[in-house]
Design an enzyme around this catalytic site. Sequence first.
Site, PDB file in Angstrom:
ATOM      1  N   THR A  86      38.390  46.891  43.495  1.00  0.00           N
ATOM      2  CA  THR A  86      39.260  47.914  42.840  1.00  0.00           C
ATOM      3  C   THR A  86      38.836  48.315  41.408  1.00  0.00           C
ATOM      4  O   THR A  86      37.783  47.529  40.887  1.00  0.00           O
ATOM      5  CB  THR A  86      40.664  47.231  42.475  1.00  0.00           C
ATOM      6  OG1 THR A  86      41.546  48.279  41.842  1.00  0.00           O
ATOM      7  CG2 THR A  86      40.622  46.128  41.803  1.00  0.00           C
ATOM      8  N   TYR A 111      47.590  41.289  40.457  1.00  0.00           N
ATOM      9  CA  TYR A 111      46.643  42.228  41.292  1.00  0.00           C
ATOM     10  C   TYR A 111      45.396  42.360  40.909  1.00  0.00           C
ATOM     11  O   TYR A 111      44.172  41.889  41.238  1.00  0.00           O
ATOM     12  CB  TYR A 111      47.246  43.541  41.656  1.00  0.00           C
ATOM     13  CG  TYR A 111      46.114  44.655  42.296  1.00  0.00           C
ATOM     14  CD1 TYR A 111      46.065  44.191  43.549  1.00  0.00           C
ATOM     15  CD2 TYR A 111      45.677  45.625  41.577  1.00  0.00           C
ATOM     16  CE1 TYR A 111      44.893  45.053  44.179  1.00  0.00           C
ATOM     17  CE2 TYR A 111      44.815  46.265  42.287  1.00  0.00           C
ATOM     18  CZ  TYR A 111      44.278  46.064  43.381  1.00  0.00           C
ATOM     19  OH  TYR A 111      43.569  46.810  44.190  1.00  0.00           O
TER      20      TYR A 111
END
Length: 305
Positions: A86, A111
Amino acid sequence: PNLFELAGLESRVDCHWTDVQDAEAIHNIFDRTQPDIVLHLAAQALVRPSYAEPLHTFLTNIVGTLNILESARMTPSVRSIVAITTDKVYRNHESGLAFRESDPLGGHDPYSASKAGAEMVIASYRKSFFAPRGIGLAAARAGNVIGGGDWSVDRILPDAVRAWGVGTALTVRNPKATRPWQHVLEPLAGYLRLAQKIFESPESACDYNFGPDPEKVATVRQVVTLAQAAFGRGDILWGTAASDLHEAHALTLDNSKAKAQLAHHPVWELETAVSRTMEWYRYQIEGRNALQLCEHDIETYLSTK
């Protein structure tokens, strides 16, 4: 709904369903299929839900990645692995500068931290196991992805479609936040190009950013306003970013490495990416076939390149 079922993909590809946390099941799938190229995209991929389920997030993103790479290590057919992480893996001090692949990793929310942890696993396996055997392993860090067929919770355009589709207002938490928005076909094209490159030249395997040019980042307000115009209706309630959960305000990626080493350049401007996304949802709501909508997007994207 989910795109996999709507597009009827289970009848078009060879599917083996399992949990990436199940090491034995993953190994059995690798053993049966003997893949040459591995694209690892499985994840708990949402920031705010990671606060509600931190253990699930860390196990899925770190242990899941470990299980994929360990199975790949034990499978002699594997020659190329692209693991998707990410844009949020970087230690973000909100400087506004575009992150380069060499910048420090980190993460405030579960996350982001779990994805930074997955990157540590990827780097270790590349150096310890894959590079010495001439097998390419690369991490791909993509900016904020939009596109038809995403119904995940807590993502701005799926939230907009859900709200506007039933005539309710969309509430926007942080309209001033900036992100490197891109249509989903942009990073997917990059992943495939990267997988091919490290298959042919495994010594070139490393980490890559995939996103729009840094000057093309946009605020949430800009994206939602474009989406409203493309969808043709919908009310918006603008928030003030008041939240007890930390989320980065500014995020920008430096995509120069992908341009120079992979010849991968962004194709669709933000306006096109948003309009095509909302058009996909609008047509799907009207009853058009999801697979045909995807194929049309792909054909249009390839004809634009």
